[in-house]
Scaffold this active site. Structure first.
Site, short mmCIF file in Angstrom:
data_model
loop_
_atom_site.label_atom_id
_atom_site.label_comp_id
_atom_site.label_asym_id
_atom_site.label_seq_id
_atom_site.Cartn_x
_atom_site.Cartn_y
_atom_site.Cartn_z
N PRO A 158 0.70 -1.08 -0.15
CA PRO A 158 -0.25 -0.01 -0.25
C PRO A 158 1.15 0.89 0.14
O PRO A 158 0.58 2.15 0.75
CB PRO A 158 -0.70 -0.31 1.10
CG PRO A 158 0.10 -0.67 2.24
CD PRO A 158 0.83 -1.78 1.22
N CYS A 159 1.40 1.49 -1.43
CA CYS A 159 2.21 2.77 -1.63
C CYS A 159 1.45 4.38 -1.08
O CYS A 159 1.46 5.24 -1.11
CB CYS A 159 2.98 2.61 -2.62
SG CYS A 159 1.67 3.20 -3.74
#
Lengths: 253, 192
Positions: A158-159
């Site tokens: 989850p950047c």
């Protein structure tokens, strides 16, 4: 000289695509499938090393072309494993952490950044500098940004949960508006995050526990609104007698 | 330990841990070598690719049945060559490989970027002649000559691949090379 001539016969290469055909013959070929997400359909690819790519794409042929360009190997359409579909659709952070990822295209530093991003729970955000500090490279804030921009498996790693500390959400590999959509969908109060960021607020503290956190830390969400204090700096929080949270680790130890 | 041996033990160690995750590495490391070895025995690109592919598929199936310690202990290169050779022998038994070669069959000789196209064609032609001569050699001589003088394997490794005493291997390499030399010269003189 016969022996010398014989040696030239050694310079032979297997035909183009040989390795790919062998891997396909034993069933080790890379597969992909289309999955629906809050930001539209994305193609997910996986192989024996783990999940290798998450790419939004206008069409299947465009995806196949982009995939081959970036990874220098083909992928064939397959059936998405049920666990993978569940994790993508639920966005469950704990489950995403248990999946295997094929990060062979990433450098050691990029891999460390992505592994750290994987620790950020759903609905929470961390500044770029937080990742830099947590992986022991406190000065490499910009490099963290570049590493996240190259994330081959966005959404799963989850950047989008990594943001700027000035109250703006910052860039995103899949587009800045998509970052807002995803974070809102995960329950983050984006308007409040932006308002507080612009006002210089960096930390929240609980008057009952005397602990200060990053604003989106789940520990803070448990605090009653009237007990929440805001701080602009570590010094301000410590002067008020607060200590840093052990879960979100808001400042350097 | 040579660089080659180091790579071999790394690949074996990786396969010892996880076959599926490291099989691609086995293919990319040894694909060219196995293909070249087979091509030099059968002198036909299509047959060579088929046999090379079957070799790796058979290797994959075999690896699946080996326990990790056995996979780690494999002399991978010799093991792959043995599998390939068995397949070459089976085919040779079924039908003798054609000794007539077109220029096309010789193209896998790597083209040097600085080389004139005509020079490359000439080199390809002499490679084709050489492969044709090799093909006229009985398989029991052809195989050790290919392994020793083209692939550069040690006598000990060839003995392992062929499951023969080192002395036999040496004798067959020398005898094979002498036969090849005689044949090659006769043909070249005949052409003059």
């Amino acid at each position: 000289m016969l022996q010398t001539e014989l040696r030239t016969l050694r310079q032979v290469r297997a035909p183009e695509g040989f390795a790919g055909r062998v891997l396909a013959a034993v069933g080790l070929v890379e597969r992909y499938a289309l999955v629906e997400t809050p930001i539209g359909g994305v193609y997910v690819a996986w192989n024996e090393h783990g999940i290798s790519a998450v790419m939004p794409s206008a069409s299947e042929s465009a995806f196949r072309r982009r995939f081959a360009e970036r990874f220098e190997r083909p992928a064939e359409r397959g059936e998405l494993p049920a666990t993978l579909r569940r994790v993508i659709e639920s966005g469950d952070a704990a489950e995403a952490r248990r999946l295997r990822y094929d990060l062979r295209v990433c450098s050691e530093f990029e891999t460390a950044v992505l592994r750290k991003a994987l620790e950020i729970p759903r609905g929470q955000v961390r500044p770029y500098g937080w990742i830099a500090r947590e992986i022991g490279r406190p000065k490499a804030v910009r490099a963290v940004g570049s590493a996240l921009a190259k994330n081959p498996v966005p959404l799963l790693i989850p950047c989008h949960r990594v943001v700027r500390s000035d109250g703006t959400l910052g860039e995103y590999a899949l587009g800045a508006p998509q970052k807002v959509t995803l974070l809102k969908g995960e329950g983050l109060d984006v308007a409040r995050f932006e308002r507080e960021g612009r006002a210089g607020i960096r930390f929240h503290g609980s008057a009952t526990t005397k602990i200060f956190c990053l604003p989106s830390c789940s520990d803070m969400r448990r605090a009653k609104a009237q007990n929440v204090r805001t701080f602009r700096s570590e010094g301000e929080a410590r002067d008020a007698g607060y200590r840093p949270c052990k879960h979100c680790r808001p400042v350097a130890a | 330990m040579t660089a080659d041996d180091r790579v071999q033990s790394e690949v074996a160690a990786a396969l010892g841990r996880d076959v599926d995750a490291n099989f691609e590495r086995l293919v990319t490391t040894y694909g060219d070598r196995v293909f070249a070895f087979v091509l030099n025995l059968v002198a036909d690109r299509f047959v060579a690719e088929e046999i090379a592919q079957e070799t790796f598929v058979a290797a994959y199936r075999a690896l699946g049945g080996y326990a990790p310690p056995r996979r780690r202990a494999l002399s991978i290169r010799a093991w792959l060559y043995t599998i390939a050779l068995n397949r070459v022998r089976n085919r040779a038994r079924a039908r003798e490989f054609s000794a007539s070669l077109s220029l096309d069959d010789a193209l896998p000789v790597a083209a040097d970027a600085r080389e004139e196209p005509s020079a490359h064609a000439e080199r390809a032609e002499s490679a084709a002649e050489l492969r044709a001569a090799l093909l006229r050699l009985a398989l029991r001589y052809r195989t050790p000559v290919v392994l020793r003088h083209i692939d550069g394997r040690s006598y000990a490794e060839i003995a392992e691949i062929l499951d023969q005493p080192v002395g036999t291997v040496k004798a067959n390499v020398h005898r094979g090379l002498a036969l090849l030399q005689a044949d090659y010269e006769t043909r070249n003189h005949a052409a003059d």
